[in-house]
Design an enzyme around this catalytic site. Sequence first.
Site, PDB file in Angstrom:
ATOM      1  N   ASP A   1       8.407   9.145  -3.115  1.00  0.00           N
ATOM      2  CA  ASP A   1       7.274   8.317  -2.723  1.00  0.00           C
ATOM      3  C   ASP A   1       6.142   9.272  -2.327  1.00  0.00           C
ATOM      4  O   ASP A   1       6.397  10.421  -1.972  1.00  0.00           O
ATOM      5  CB  ASP A   1       7.685   7.433  -1.534  1.00  0.00           C
ATOM      6  CG  ASP A   1       6.516   6.682  -0.938  1.00  0.00           C
ATOM      7  OD1 ASP A   1       5.807   6.023  -1.709  1.00  0.00           O
ATOM      8  OD2 ASP A   1       6.316   6.766   0.284  1.00  0.00           O
TER       9      ASP A   1
ATOM     10  N   ASP B   1       9.902   6.781   2.794  1.00  0.00           N
ATOM     11  CA  ASP B   1       9.780   6.648   4.246  1.00  0.00           C
ATOM     12  C   ASP B   1      10.718   5.608   4.816  1.00  0.00           C
ATOM     13  O   ASP B   1      10.751   5.386   6.019  1.00  0.00           O
ATOM     14  CB  ASP B   1       8.333   6.359   4.656  1.00  0.00           C
ATOM     15  CG  ASP B   1       7.828   5.040   4.071  1.00  0.00           C
ATOM     16  OD1 ASP B   1       8.652   4.235   3.626  1.00  0.00           O
ATOM     17  OD2 ASP B   1       6.603   4.834   4.061  1.00  0.00           O
TER      18      ASP B   1
END
Length: 744
Positions: free
Chosen positions: A429, A628
């Site tokens: 990400d 995350d």
Amino acid sequence: MATVSLEEERTETLVITGMTCANCVQAIEKGLRRLDGVRDVQVNLATSRAVVRFRPGLVSREDLVRRVEQIGYGVAEAAEGKDVAGEILEAEARRLRRRLVWGVIFTVPLVCLSMGRDFGVLGDWASASWWNILFWALATPVQFWVGATFYRNGWKALRNLSANMDVLVALGSSTAYLYSAAVVLDLLPGHVYFETSAAIITLILIGKYLETRARARAGEAVRRLLRLRPEKAVLIFEGREVEVPLDQVQPGDVLLVRPGERIPVDGTVLEGETSVDESMLTGESLPVPKAPGDRLSAGTLNLDGSIRMRAEVVGRDTALARIVRIMEEAQQRKPPVQQLVDRVASVFVPAVVGVAAVTLLVWWWAGGDATEAVVRMTAVLVIACPCALGLATPTAILVGTGRGAELGILFRRPEALEQVGRLTTIVFDKTGTLTTGRLEIRRVTSLEEGSEGELLAKAAAVEVLSEHPLARAVVAEARRRGLVWPEASKFRNVPGRGAKAQVNGGFVLVGSREFLEEEGVRFEEVESLEQDLKSTVGTSIWVAEGNKVAGVLVAADAERPESRQVVDQLHRRGLSTVLLTGDRRSVAESIARLVGIDEVCPEVLPEQKVDVVTELQRRGEVVGMVGDGVNDAPALAQADVGIAMGSGTDIAAEAADIVLLQSDLRLLPRALDLSRSMLRTIRQNLGWAFGYNVVLIPVAAGVLSLWPATPSFLQHLHPIFAALAMAFSSVSVVGNSLRLRRRT
């Protein structure tokens, strides 16, 4: 007719005492599974724990404890914040040491005198018959007091229609002892082997003592974390300082923490400034400065300032408690490779007893020598080692996960270890992973005669009244440059588009081009600047005075300084890399070039990330996903290995297999290397455990006697050497696992 309430399933952890090998694990698991309402049982020899999932309406904790005791084992009372299993191992080591001392006191002179007589060192007077009676007297306390634990545990196993290591030791040593006693009583002809029976028990006790000490050391990481939890806290109550037990602290209480004291609970600094050592919790070696409003985590060390804090999270919900809980759960889980071990362990001891019986019959029939047949049978019984099989996997996971926690890496699901070794692609990400997640002003361009500082000050005067992340970036940059801005009035915010306010008598507008155009600002004169901005990575924040563009600011998410280094390390390990982001292609490609990413998937919505991971897997890639842990949770769950970036106070994504406690990408290659080391250690341990038994049991049975060129000590493996080999087999497995403490 009574109605049974089928409540939701519960999970209970029992600390088991008295387990010695993999067959004990099997006996407890089978016994508990026979109870109505028990859905699943996982028993771990290395941690001495049983995790039982059951229906409370059908079975209770008391029923579980009763069944364990019926099987022949004990259950210790667990306590919050204490490593009861570790304390049990330490107590067991002390008990074994006491027995071992007495074993050595009787066995050493027995072996020395027996060998002295056999080799003629003691002369003719040692041939008197009373010597055998002396040997019998020395061997008896070793057999029935020092070795009593083998008889007790062996009887427990047989009573439950199973067999364990203690059965083998008891059979082997008793065979040598009883045969020798029969010789002394003139019931059988031949030589006495009292020194063999005593040496078997003493040597195996040495191995068990060393193994127990090593198992206790293997769980040291959890105990170190538990010791971080202070027992008391200083409560500020009605202006007075009151020392109270930690269990009495409630959310909302104000606590005093002096220099050198541990932070008692999770909370926030109210007064004072200090620096805090968070290394035991996150692996971060540098002290972290703390001021009013900053977060504090239980167990961290207050270094140099006296502070007052507000308690917010206490007890089992603190970050420290959650980390310990995750470690214990991970250490309890069995990776797929353990299933094979469990199947082998369930038939191992009966198979060894069968081999020993066949050995006795074959050698007695072939050679007609009962003494040689008994010695070979005894060697087979004693050399077999189911302990090594039972400890091979759990000790490696126990030590490896503990080492990971020290580095700031939590292994939540050891089942994923096998997948880590097969990874071919790492998907990142962008925001919060490859980048810091904090917007910074990268460019300030003024179109008027005033300086860039004046433009930034005007924008800050408006944005200081807004909570938008872009607004905070503008204000932060103005403060970094030491600018002072005038006070604004008549502030108006348009969510997602911009804001306007009156500054120095005129209106200043800050926001997107669309917002400014709606407010009547003309852009005809800035077309060349717009063309220039297309090559700049970031979000444009336009500033206008009245209806005229005054300039533009560009905000961008800063890449992590370590990102390039980490991606290079992954490439050296043979892994390809993919960037997955919702940002537009130009931004994604710019970040990819900066950090060296191979492939870019831009403009992907959060719910589409899982589709990208699935497509990579369909192409044959084994995918590790790094995110995350919040909006990336579906992709983390879909990936073969999910790796969540977290922090010591906010453990990320339940969907992840591995959690990096710091937001530091440098932990990623370390996590992958440690995972591979754990898997390699498990394979080494299992290879040794299986190989040891497969090779040495036939040697003890006398198979090598078929080849005359074989050295005589291998043709006739003495039970004492068999006991020595067995004693150190399980020790070698635990010792190999302990090497993981020095990894990375």
